[in-house]
Scaffold this motif. Sequence first.
Motif, short mmCIF file in Angstrom:
data_model
loop_
_atom_site.label_atom_id
_atom_site.label_comp_id
_atom_site.label_asym_id
_atom_site.label_seq_id
_atom_site.Cartn_x
_atom_site.Cartn_y
_atom_site.Cartn_z
N ILE A 175 27.55 40.21 22.48
CA ILE A 175 26.41 40.80 23.37
C ILE A 175 25.82 39.49 24.01
CG2 ILE A 175 24.00 41.53 23.72
CD1 ILE A 175 23.69 43.10 21.44
N LEU A 176 25.94 38.65 23.45
CA LEU A 176 25.54 37.77 25.08
C LEU A 176 26.43 36.23 24.09
CD1 LEU A 176 23.35 36.03 26.75
CD2 LEU A 176 21.63 35.76 25.06
N GLU A 177 26.85 35.49 24.84
CA GLU A 177 26.87 33.86 25.21
C GLU A 177 26.66 32.72 25.45
OE1 GLU A 177 30.83 30.77 23.55
OE2 GLU A 177 31.73 33.67 24.85
N GLU A 178 25.51 32.10 25.41
CA GLU A 178 24.93 30.89 25.51
C GLU A 178 25.97 29.75 25.53
OE1 GLU A 178 23.39 29.17 28.04
OE2 GLU A 178 22.07 30.92 27.61
N HIS A 179 26.67 29.11 26.75
CA HIS A 179 27.35 28.67 27.19
C HIS A 179 26.68 26.59 27.87
CE1 HIS A 179 30.97 31.10 27.73
NE2 HIS A 179 30.20 31.82 28.31
N ASN A 180 25.02 26.98 28.01
CA ASN A 180 24.75 26.54 28.17
C ASN A 180 24.01 25.22 26.78
OD1 ASN A 180 22.52 24.22 28.78
ND2 ASN A 180 21.15 25.20 29.60
N GLU A 181 25.73 23.77 26.70
CA GLU A 181 24.63 23.17 25.31
C GLU A 181 23.26 22.88 24.72
OE1 GLU A 181 27.22 19.88 25.84
OE2 GLU A 181 29.21 21.13 25.94
N ASN A 182 22.34 22.74 25.98
CA ASN A 182 20.90 22.75 26.06
C ASN A 182 20.24 23.76 25.51
OD1 ASN A 182 21.50 19.75 26.20
ND2 ASN A 182 21.90 19.72 27.91
N ALA A 183 20.98 24.88 25.18
CA ALA A 183 20.51 26.21 25.22
C ALA A 183 20.63 26.80 23.58
CB ALA A 183 20.43 27.25 26.42
N TYR A 184 18.93 27.53 23.23
CA TYR A 184 19.20 28.31 21.86
C TYR A 184 18.32 29.09 22.02
CZ TYR A 184 19.44 22.63 20.07
OH TYR A 184 20.37 21.95 20.39
N ILE A 185 19.10 30.46 20.67
CA ILE A 185 19.29 31.86 21.42
C ILE A 185 18.13 31.91 19.60
CG2 ILE A 185 19.97 33.75 20.42
CD1 ILE A 185 22.37 32.51 22.41
N ASN A 186 17.07 32.71 19.79
CA ASN A 186 16.74 32.95 18.96
C ASN A 186 15.73 34.57 18.80
OD1 ASN A 186 14.77 32.83 16.25
ND2 ASN A 186 13.36 33.97 17.28
N ILE A 187 16.10 35.64 17.38
CA ILE A 187 16.38 36.92 17.93
C ILE A 187 14.90 37.52 17.37
CG2 ILE A 187 18.16 37.10 18.93
CD1 ILE A 187 19.31 38.65 16.29
N ARG A 188 14.62 38.59 17.19
CA ARG A 188 13.36 38.92 15.94
C ARG A 188 12.94 40.32 16.60
NH1 ARG A 188 8.44 39.40 17.48
NH2 ARG A 188 7.09 39.42 15.55
N ASN A 189 12.72 41.25 15.38
CA ASN A 189 11.92 42.37 15.92
C ASN A 189 10.69 42.32 16.10
OD1 ASN A 189 14.30 43.52 13.38
ND2 ASN A 189 13.91 44.52 15.36
N THR A 190 10.25 43.62 17.18
CA THR A 190 8.98 43.74 17.05
C THR A 190 8.22 44.07 16.06
OG1 THR A 190 9.47 45.86 18.57
CG2 THR A 190 8.99 44.60 19.56
N LYS A 191 7.63 44.50 15.48
CA LYS A 191 6.57 45.28 14.62
C LYS A 191 6.78 46.95 14.40
CE LYS A 191 3.94 43.40 11.83
NZ LYS A 191 2.71 42.86 10.83
N ASP A 192 6.90 47.41 15.40
CA ASP A 192 7.61 48.25 15.67
C ASP A 192 8.89 49.07 15.61
OD1 ASP A 192 7.93 47.97 18.17
OD2 ASP A 192 6.65 49.48 18.24
N PHE A 193 9.55 47.45 15.50
CA PHE A 193 10.60 48.10 15.73
C PHE A 193 11.89 49.17 17.34
CE2 PHE A 193 10.25 47.48 11.03
CZ PHE A 193 11.58 46.31 10.82
N GLN A 194 10.67 48.86 17.96
CA GLN A 194 11.11 49.64 19.41
C GLN A 194 11.83 48.66 19.69
OE1 GLN A 194 10.41 52.63 19.88
NE2 GLN A 194 9.90 53.24 18.09
N PHE A 195 12.07 47.08 20.38
CA PHE A 195 12.10 46.73 20.51
C PHE A 195 13.17 45.29 19.95
CE2 PHE A 195 9.30 47.99 23.88
CZ PHE A 195 10.38 48.72 24.42
N VAL A 196 14.29 44.71 20.28
CA VAL A 196 14.75 43.05 19.89
C VAL A 196 14.71 42.28 21.01
CG1 VAL A 196 16.42 42.53 18.51
CG2 VAL A 196 16.34 43.81 18.13
N THR A 197 13.98 40.75 20.60
CA THR A 197 12.98 39.79 21.46
C THR A 197 14.19 39.17 21.96
OG1 THR A 197 11.65 39.03 20.24
CG2 THR A 197 10.68 40.70 21.32
#
Length: 821
Positions: free
Chosen positions: A273-295
């Motif tokens: 879905i995503l690849e971050e090429h910036n060596e200084n960038a960090y990715i984090n994912i989580r669900n909203t509590k109602d599972f309607q979205f992934v942030t």
Amino acid sequence: MLRLRAVATTERLRLAAAGRFVHRRATKTRRPPPPPPTPPKPPQKPTPFTFHGVTWHDPYSWMSDLNDGVAMRHMDVCMEQEEKYTEAVMVASGADRLRRRLHIEMAPRLASDPCTPPVRWGPWLYYRRAEDEKQYPVLCRRSASLHDEFISYSEPSAGFDFQTGKRIEQKLVDYNQEAERFGGYSYEELSEVSPDHHFLAYTMYDKDKDSFTLSVKDLTTGSLCDKPRADRVANLSWAMNGKALLYTVTDSDKRPYRIFCSILGSNKDDVLILEEHNENAYINIRNTKDFQFVTVNIFSNFSSKVYLINAADPLSGMTLVWECEPHAHCIVEHHQGYLYLFTDAARGGEPVDSHYLLRHVAKDYDSGSNWESVLLEEPGVTIEDVDFCETHVVLILKEGKSFRICSVALPLSMGGNVPVHLSALQPCFLPLPEHVCQIAPGPNYDYHSSIMRFTISSPVMPDAVVDYNLLNGKWLIVQQLNMLQERTKTLYGTAAAASSIKQSSLPNNLGTNCQHHDADGMWHELSEFYACEYYDVPSNNEVLVPLTIVYSRKHKQEGSPGLLHGHGAYGELLDKRWRSELKSLLDRGWVIAYADVRGGGGGGKKWHHDGRRTKKQNSIIDYVSCAEFLVGEGIVQENKLAGWGYSAGGLLVASAINIRPDLFRAAVLKVPFLDVCSTLLYPILPLTRVEYEEFGYPVELEDFLAIRKYSPYDNIPKDVPYPAVLITSSFNTRFGVWEAAKWVAKVREQTIYDPQRPILLNLTADIIDGSKYLESKELALEAAFLIKMQSPPEEPKVLCPFVDEGGVSSCLNTSSCSSFL
């Protein structure tokens, strides 16, 4: 007359026998202690380093050369010598016998509940429990509908389904078997049950790859799914109601940089879905509590961004909903048509010192603008954390040194008037005991439940896991260690506990107090036996540093020894929770103190920033000021103060000792960060942006000079007496055992040698998943070291002839015998 003669004869015989016994044993003295052992001296191989025009020599840099086989063989020899030296010093000082006694004291107090309190989520109760003589726990669940009246927080596995003839409990993962799958040693990092409760995604540490491996288990069949299976997994989120799993993977520097989506049951490859090429960038994912979205949070040196992925269609792309300055904290939640953002980002270009709450209509979230404030600021009140469920939002607030919890019904009744005062939302303040130092939200997976779990912590109360019913304000302690039973007396003051629910001191216009509690719901406070006091200590004529002290009301005396804790990094709260092992020190008259120095949490973002990078020296000055205050005010006797620090706290304490070695008698440094300059300039292990933001980026001259000024390894004073120090480190290279070894060798080389103040390096095995035996053994060693280092060596004493080796006397002359004086 005959009876008197008989008594006289008996007395003559007793004295004659005693005389013969004295003749045999009168010259026996208590065995003198063995001579102090000689500390190891590892070889020196001075290596020059030059940076920013500054040159220095490191005689022990070879200890960190993991690629040099000869150097590593030398390290093995050195570590073996250190172990033997530590053992010899502990025996010579008598600390080894004391350690065994303390271990017997501490082990029962550290004995944890064999089972975690069950978490109710939908139709299931989830929990972990220990099995006899097994190292790792078992993850289990049971149906909440079966024999609901028999649900037990202490033994949820108990019960039997008489309709099916089966035990109620279902084992999901046996982590002992998982450890065997990964070569005999492993532990879990992440675990996420799918929202439909059919799958469990979890990651296990693979020591051969030094990363975490993803597995997905079908909870219906009990078998592992063929896919997804991936290495170097950092985060997990569910989509499509459990039919798809999103996960992030890290690069060779352990930077999360890719997001994949796996459709369970599909033969297709996982989709990038995503690849971050910036060596200084960090990715984090989580669900909203109602599972309607992934942030999706992307942090870099340039910005902080939050994207949303529609969980019903995870391959439809990402939409940017928030962007702000770098290094800001941003968490997005969704509730009934609104997005809520909890952040400490700058407002209108002006930096803020605390978090605030924003909201946005969800149907046009792709605009990325028009976020509106929810609450007006209240003077002296900050929002520390937020949690959501379907019916309420819960706010964790801080006013001065006091914490509060309040619940607000959803949806918010604000009309068109935003922002509003908290009182306009009719908050309900939930009951809390006194001296709360931390409130941590529990798992709270069940978005549809109005019962939310929190862990309430205090310096004078064991952690209490509490369920609050947000609909009526009632509460129940579901788990709290009762470790203070001595003989038949329970050291919980029930009378004091019943009246210990403190009324909120927040302004009256903020709302009402919901002070409901059940008859069994008493806070098991210990303030009847242990006092907790607060001070504001002036530091360098700049700020007032919060200082918390705890002591036994019964055992504290004039001239008490003291132990000063500190951390001061990452903006984290100093851990001031009640720790059962400290009871052994408190009951021996010790004062336990906690210095909330700059660089740590509890004082807003500015408090954190004033103790990091080029301002790191502030946190060290604050710690020294608190130490001087304890001694100057007579709270701790001079020459009886010890320091204690873990990780970055070890850096703090070691740096403070370098500045004022005369102020401390002893110190305990646990897996400390000591060789700051070398580690940041020439990292052996991957470092993250957080480390450089916290301690400095040495490529920049100003940061480099600041690091050289405070780095403990580079500022050890020469030819001065140094306090006794016990460093505990691990064989696991992730903790950098070479830093501790280098520092120990250099301190012995440069400071004045005093066998009564040894510098010890204790190497421990990894303590994973709460091995209480190993934990209590290590804590007993620390306490024994601290106690013995505060006491001068004992002179050999002539024993009474009627005193055996164990100190038990049969002497009748109690009025003048030295054994009774």
